[in-house]
Write a protein that holds these residues in place. Structure first.
Motif, PDB file in Angstrom:
ATOM      1  N   VAL A 127      -8.778  13.517   4.134  1.00  0.00           N
ATOM      2  CA  VAL A 127      -8.830  12.322   3.289  1.00  0.00           C
ATOM      3  C   VAL A 127      -9.658  11.260   3.999  1.00  0.00           C
ATOM      4  N   VAL A 128     -10.601  10.694   3.291  1.00  0.00           N
ATOM      5  CA  VAL A 128     -11.457   9.666   3.887  1.00  0.00           C
ATOM      6  C   VAL A 128     -11.084   8.301   3.319  1.00  0.00           C
ATOM      7  N   PHE A 129     -10.784   7.364   4.200  1.00  0.00           N
ATOM      8  CA  PHE A 129     -10.606   5.969   3.793  1.00  0.00           C
ATOM      9  C   PHE A 129     -11.973   5.316   3.880  1.00  0.00           C
ATOM     10  N   VAL A 130     -12.444   4.821   2.767  1.00  0.00           N
ATOM     11  CA  VAL A 130     -13.755   4.183   2.807  1.00  0.00           C
ATOM     12  C   VAL A 130     -13.680   2.817   2.145  1.00  0.00           C
ATOM     13  N   GLY A 131     -14.409   1.874   2.699  1.00  0.00           N
ATOM     14  CA  GLY A 131     -14.419   0.535   2.132  1.00  0.00           C
ATOM     15  C   GLY A 131     -15.188  -0.372   3.061  1.00  0.00           C
ATOM     16  N   PRO A 132     -15.502  -1.570   2.579  1.00  0.00           N
ATOM     17  CA  PRO A 132     -16.310  -2.485   3.401  1.00  0.00           C
ATOM     18  C   PRO A 132     -15.577  -2.895   4.677  1.00  0.00           C
ATOM     19  N   SER A 133     -16.344  -3.338   5.636  1.00  0.00           N
ATOM     20  CA  SER A 133     -15.786  -3.781   6.903  1.00  0.00           C
ATOM     21  C   SER A 133     -14.730  -4.875   6.668  1.00  0.00           C
ATOM     22  N   GLY A 134     -13.619  -4.778   7.365  1.00  0.00           N
ATOM     23  CA  GLY A 134     -12.579  -5.792   7.243  1.00  0.00           C
ATOM     24  C   GLY A 134     -11.568  -5.532   6.140  1.00  0.00           C
ATOM     25  N   ASP A 146      -9.144   9.730  -5.201  1.00  0.00           N
ATOM     26  CA  ASP A 146      -9.445  10.922  -5.990  1.00  0.00           C
ATOM     27  C   ASP A 146     -10.454  11.785  -5.234  1.00  0.00           C
ATOM     28  N   THR A 147     -10.799  12.910  -5.815  1.00  0.00           N
ATOM     29  CA  THR A 147     -11.813  13.762  -5.201  1.00  0.00           C
ATOM     30  C   THR A 147     -13.170  13.052  -5.278  1.00  0.00           C
ATOM     31  N   PRO A 148     -14.092  13.370  -4.355  1.00  0.00           N
ATOM     32  CA  PRO A 148     -15.417  12.747  -4.408  1.00  0.00           C
ATOM     33  C   PRO A 148     -16.052  12.930  -5.783  1.00  0.00           C
ATOM     34  N   GLU A 149     -15.893  14.127  -6.295  1.00  0.00           N
ATOM     35  CA  GLU A 149     -16.497  14.432  -7.579  1.00  0.00           C
ATOM     36  C   GLU A 149     -15.979  13.514  -8.693  1.00  0.00           C
ATOM     37  N   ASN A 150     -14.651  13.357  -8.753  1.00  0.00           N
ATOM     38  CA  ASN A 150     -14.092  12.510  -9.817  1.00  0.00           C
ATOM     39  C   ASN A 150     -14.470  11.054  -9.645  1.00  0.00           C
ATOM     40  N   ILE A 151     -14.546  10.603  -8.391  1.00  0.00           N
ATOM     41  CA  ILE A 151     -14.938   9.210  -8.164  1.00  0.00           C
ATOM     42  C   ILE A 151     -16.384   8.990  -8.605  1.00  0.00           C
ATOM     43  N   ASP A 210     -21.733   7.883   1.793  1.00  0.00           N
ATOM     44  CA  ASP A 210     -22.401   9.185   1.879  1.00  0.00           C
ATOM     45  C   ASP A 210     -21.628  10.127   2.786  1.00  0.00           C
ATOM     46  N   GLU A 211     -21.160   9.548   3.895  1.00  0.00           N
ATOM     47  CA  GLU A 211     -20.377  10.351   4.831  1.00  0.00           C
ATOM     48  C   GLU A 211     -19.096  10.836   4.146  1.00  0.00           C
ATOM     49  N   ALA A 212     -18.451   9.930   3.424  1.00  0.00           N
ATOM     50  CA  ALA A 212     -17.216  10.283   2.725  1.00  0.00           C
ATOM     51  C   ALA A 212     -17.448  11.435   1.747  1.00  0.00           C
ATOM     52  N   ILE A 213     -18.517  11.330   0.975  1.00  0.00           N
ATOM     53  CA  ILE A 213     -18.793  12.364  -0.031  1.00  0.00           C
ATOM     54  C   ILE A 213     -19.027  13.718   0.621  1.00  0.00           C
ATOM     55  N   LYS A 214     -19.684  13.692   1.790  1.00  0.00           N
ATOM     56  CA  LYS A 214     -20.026  14.959   2.442  1.00  0.00           C
ATOM     57  C   LYS A 214     -18.810  15.716   2.948  1.00  0.00           C
ATOM     58  N   ILE A 215     -17.791  14.998   3.409  1.00  0.00           N
ATOM     59  CA  ILE A 215     -16.728  15.707   4.113  1.00  0.00           C
ATOM     60  C   ILE A 215     -15.363  15.684   3.424  1.00  0.00           C
ATOM     61  N   ALA A 216     -15.158  14.768   2.471  1.00  0.00           N
ATOM     62  CA  ALA A 216     -13.790  14.529   1.990  1.00  0.00           C
ATOM     63  C   ALA A 216     -13.285  15.561   0.988  1.00  0.00           C
ATOM     64  N   PHE A 276       0.838  -1.197   0.000  1.00  0.00           N
ATOM     65  CA  PHE A 276       0.000   0.000   0.000  1.00  0.00           C
ATOM     66  C   PHE A 276       0.876   1.252   0.000  1.00  0.00           C
ATOM     67  N   SER A 277       0.714   2.093  -1.014  1.00  0.00           N
ATOM     68  CA  SER A 277       1.448   3.366  -1.058  1.00  0.00           C
ATOM     69  C   SER A 277       0.457   4.498  -1.301  1.00  0.00           C
ATOM     70  N   LEU A 278       0.617   5.566  -0.529  1.00  0.00           N
ATOM     71  CA  LEU A 278      -0.324   6.679  -0.654  1.00  0.00           C
ATOM     72  C   LEU A 278       0.312   7.922  -0.057  1.00  0.00           C
ATOM     73  N   HIS A 279       0.034   9.047  -0.682  1.00  0.00           N
ATOM     74  CA  HIS A 279       0.509  10.318  -0.117  1.00  0.00           C
ATOM     75  C   HIS A 279      -0.684  11.197   0.236  1.00  0.00           C
ATOM     76  N   VAL A 280      -0.791  11.538   1.511  1.00  0.00           N
ATOM     77  CA  VAL A 280      -1.842  12.440   1.968  1.00  0.00           C
ATOM     78  C   VAL A 280      -1.228  13.822   2.142  1.00  0.00           C
ATOM     79  N   GLU A 281      -1.711  14.769   1.382  1.00  0.00           N
ATOM     80  CA  GLU A 281      -1.139  16.117   1.446  1.00  0.00           C
ATOM     81  C   GLU A 281      -1.588  16.864   2.694  1.00  0.00           C
ATOM     82  N   GLY A 282      -0.752  17.786   3.144  1.00  0.00           N
ATOM     83  CA  GLY A 282      -1.074  18.592   4.310  1.00  0.00           C
ATOM     84  C   GLY A 282      -2.334  19.415   4.079  1.00  0.00           C
ATOM     85  N   GLY A 283      -3.125  19.577   5.162  1.00  0.00           N
ATOM     86  CA  GLY A 283      -4.301  20.431   5.083  1.00  0.00           C
ATOM     87  C   GLY A 283      -5.485  19.791   4.378  1.00  0.00           C
ATOM     88  N   GLN A 284      -5.374  18.508   4.049  1.00  0.00           N
ATOM     89  CA  GLN A 284      -6.493  17.843   3.381  1.00  0.00           C
ATOM     90  C   GLN A 284      -7.248  16.933   4.322  1.00  0.00           C
TER      91      GLN A 284
END
Ligand SMILES: Nc1ncnc2c1ncn2[C@@H]1O[C@H](COP(=O)(O)OP(=O)(O)O)[C@@H](O)[C@H]1O
Ligand SMILES: [Mg+2]
Length: 375
Positions: free
Chosen positions: A30-37, A219-224, A198-204, A20-28
């Motif tokens: 970021v919501v991790f969303v996915g099924p349980s587990g 990606d951004t909620p919009e692009n997803i 829904d929660e992710a879309i509202k705040i991310a 797993f590789s990911l860069h979270v930029e400062g001041g953002q």
């Protein structure tokens, strides 16, 4: 700000997270969303070293966290979990002031001041609540304190693991709203875990969609929503989203792509001919670089001398919208100016399309037809 590099996590022989590789930029946010587990909590807990990766590295502010003392690291990273993690035997005030005191802050007036601010920030009256104990608060109130406490660390980073999952929808909605505003105001870097799209879309600012420890899309909620990476993402978000979120439709999705144009050097006779040929009653005037200069309408020019030059008689100051303006704002603009059409320009004021009532209608109906086929 936070960088995961080739993180692998195995429990015995089972691989939970695989490269797993990911860069979270400062001041953002970021919501991790996915099924349980799927590994969300595991990834989050690696950032404050509650879980060690099997291999790979995590960098916070460019520093490899395996070289940072765990206690020190945790004091500098706010952490909010579902059942708040407030200490039951401490008052709200003591809970909020614990970390500043642990960090060696001595000025008690200043600490109290900060506590008051935090209470205001999460919409709780200090006089009423500061001296209560966590079990004397409702679930939603406790969670507000949990959020305030995370912001009390003065840290740039806050980790939140399904913090609002146990709350009723109304309380949840208002906490989402508050978190969103606080993040914008304080410019924190927040990783927020949820299984609720829904929660992710509202705040991310950005959503990282996970499945079996792999990133499906980041990606951004919009692009997803607009371009789901694959069928799983599409099913996860559901097709009806665009319909439920009309602000996701942008000018470029609802415009006609080749509006009829004319250069300003032409004359009225030629303009009328071009209108006839194309069965339109107006023309957009553009220069050779396609920059929007003005507009002529049949009504406005049909009584003029046939050899008048378009550049001299056209209407200037034409209303236009940007290509990334959303449907709601376009409708608002059209309504406000009582116009049935509006040109679309890019950032260089170049004409790229035209929105008309019928182009909006056909964009909307294609969404609807899409829906009916799917459901
Ligand atoms: N200590 C552990 N030992 C073995 N398996 C674990 C352990 N902790 C978590 N797991 C497994 O790792 C996977 C990811 O868990 P977790 O990160 O908690 O998922 P999520 O937060 O996305 O629901 C799950 O399949 C879970 O059963
Ligand atoms: Mg979890």
């Amino acid at each position: 700000m936070i960088r995961f590099k080739n993180i692998v996590k195995k429990y015995r022989t089972k691989t939970i997270i695989n490269d797993f590789s990911l860069h979270v930029e400062g001041g953002q946010l970021v919501v991790f969303v996915g099924p349980s587990g799927c590994g969300k909590t595991t990834l989050l807990k690696m950032i404050n070293k509650l879980i060690e990766p099997t291999s790979g590295k995590i960098y916070v502010n460019g520093k490899d966290i395996s070289t940072i003392n765990s206690i020190e690291l945790r004091r500098n990273i706010g952490y909010v979990i579902q059942n708040t993690g407030l200490f039951p035997h401490m008052s709200i005030k003591e809970n909020l002031e614990l970390i500043p005191k642990l960090k060696g802050e001595k000025d008690s007036a200043q600490i109290t001041q900060k506590t008051m601010e935090l209470m205001q920030m999460v919409g709780m009256n200090p006089e009423e609540f500061l001296h209560r104990y966590p079990n004397e608060l409702s679930g939603g109130q406790q969670q507000r304190i949990g959020v305030a406490r995370a912001f009390s660390t003065n840290s740039d980073i806050i980790l939140m693991d399904e913090p609002f999952s146990a709350l009723d929808p109304v309380t949840r909605g208002s906490l989402q709203e508050e978190l969103f505003q606080m993040q914008k105001e304080y410019n924190k870097t927040i990783i927020f875990v949820t299984h609720d799209m829904d929660e992710a879309i509202k705040i991310a600012d950005k959503i990282c969609l996970l499945k079996d420890g792999n990133i499906l899309q980041f990606d951004t909620p919009e692009n997803i929503l607009r371009n789901p990476a694959n069928d799983f993402v599409e099913n996860f978000i559901g097709k009806r989203r665009v319909w439920n979120n009309p602000e996701l439709l942008k000018s470029r999705d609802i415009m006609i792509h080749n509006p009829v144009k004319i250069i300003p050097q032409r004359n009225v006779l030629q303009a009328i001919e071009i209108m006839k040929d194309n069965k339109v009653d107006s023309l957009l005037v553009t220069d050779k670089n396609n920059a929007l200069l003005g507009l002529v309408t049949l009504k406005g020019i049909q009584l003029l001398k046939r050899n008048s030059i378009i550049g001299e008689i056209m209407e200037r100051n034409v209303l236009s919208v940007r290509d990334d303006a959303n449907l709601i704002s376009v409708l608002f603009t059209m309504n406000e100016h009582k116009t049935g059409y509006i040109p679309v320009v890019n950032e260089n004021n170049q004409l790229i399309g035209l929105i008309t009532r019928s182009s909006i209608l056909s964009a909307l109906s294609s969404q609807l037809i899409d829906l009916e086929v799917t459901f």
